[in-house]
Design a protein around this motif. Structure first.
Motif, mmCIF file in Angstrom:
data_model
loop_
_atom_site.group_PDB
_atom_site.id
_atom_site.type_symbol
_atom_site.label_atom_id
_atom_site.label_comp_id
_atom_site.label_asym_id
_atom_site.label_seq_id
_atom_site.Cartn_x
_atom_site.Cartn_y
_atom_site.Cartn_z
ATOM 1 N N CYS A 108 0.811 -1.227 0.000
ATOM 2 C CA CYS A 108 0.000 0.000 0.000
ATOM 3 C C CYS A 108 0.840 1.270 0.000
ATOM 4 N N PRO A 126 -3.160 3.196 -2.649
ATOM 5 C CA PRO A 126 -4.574 3.172 -3.037
ATOM 6 C C PRO A 126 -5.132 4.558 -3.341
ATOM 7 N N VAL A 142 -12.101 2.537 -8.160
ATOM 8 C CA VAL A 142 -10.687 2.410 -7.797
ATOM 9 C C VAL A 142 -9.856 2.965 -8.945
ATOM 10 N N CYS A 145 -4.982 0.530 -7.306
ATOM 11 C CA CYS A 145 -5.269 -0.548 -6.352
ATOM 12 C C CYS A 145 -4.000 -1.045 -5.675
ATOM 13 N N THR A 151 -7.984 -2.791 -2.252
ATOM 14 C CA THR A 151 -8.672 -1.544 -2.595
ATOM 15 C C THR A 151 -9.985 -1.820 -3.324
ATOM 16 N N HIS A 196 -5.791 3.288 3.270
ATOM 17 C CA HIS A 196 -7.097 3.277 2.606
ATOM 18 C C HIS A 196 -8.036 4.324 3.205
#
Length: 213
Positions: A108, A126, A142, A145, A151, A196
């Motif tokens: 991420c 993300p 999205v 991702c 995501t 996120h």
């Protein structure tokens, strides 16, 4: 673009499935249990010849062999530094061989690298795009991702959420997805959830800014 993935146990298959929708993906599977020391390991040429290699080996000996043998333009090593290997040593080998190297604890936080826009426009940190109606997320898309697909999982579950609750829920759904980040109090899963959450906050702010113009 060709992506080579070195999988280990549950780490790698989800990434391969997600990326195969956009790129040509090859996978080399390692046993989940590996000895502390590995004197020699042969990696397939189709992995080493990929444009980008993503290693979930979390083993210093394997990752050194990856960087030493890679004909790829970029090697991404995931996992905590203690398991990944000596960062200084890996960087020195990569620099000597003219290979770009990215080492991240969790996918991420993978930042975009110049020259690899085709890949990082789809995968990495993300990013969402949302449509708001009457204080509710009418649609969630999205735009970038996480490698593992978390995501997309989050986006599907946030449609219809109240915008005040959406960032918190984004973090929650990340943690119940079979995310590859480590668990526990100090686990990387908490950073994945935060990434996120922040991405959803940004998407909501951007949607409001457009609406207010």
């Amino acid at each position: 673009m060709k992506i080579g993935i070195i999988a280990r146990g549950r780490h790698g298959p989800l990434t391969a499935r997600m990326m195969s929708e956009y790129f040509e993906v090859s996978v080399f599977e390692l046993p989940e249990e590996l000895p502390v020391l590995i004197e020699d390991i042969e990696l397939p040429e189709n992995i080493l010849n990929s444009d980008i290699i993503i290693s979930y080996a979390a083993h210093p000996d394997v990752n050194i062999r990856v960087v030493e043998g890679a004909k790829a333009r970029l090697v991404i090593l995931t996992g905590k530094s203690g398991k990944t290997g000596s960062r200084a040593q890996l960087k020195a080998i990569a620099e000597e061989r003219g290979v770009r190297l990215l080492m991240v604890d969790i996918c991420c936080v993978a930042s975009e690298i110049e020259g690899f826009e085709e890949f990082f426009n789809r995968f990495g940190k993300p990013e969402f795009e949302v449509k708001i109606r009457n204080g509710v997320l009418e649609d969630v898309k999205v735009t970038r991702c996480a490698f593992c697909g978390a995501t997309c999982f989050v986006a599907e579950r946030l449609k219809g959420a109240i915008i005040e609750d959406a960032p918190r829920l984004a973090g929650y759904y990340t943690q119940i997805y079979p995310c590859l980040a480590s668990r526990g109090i100090k686990g990387g899963i908490h950073l994945a959830a935060e990434m996120h959450k922040i991405a959803m906050e940004r998407a909501i702010k951007a949607a409001k800014d457009i609406k207010d113009k």
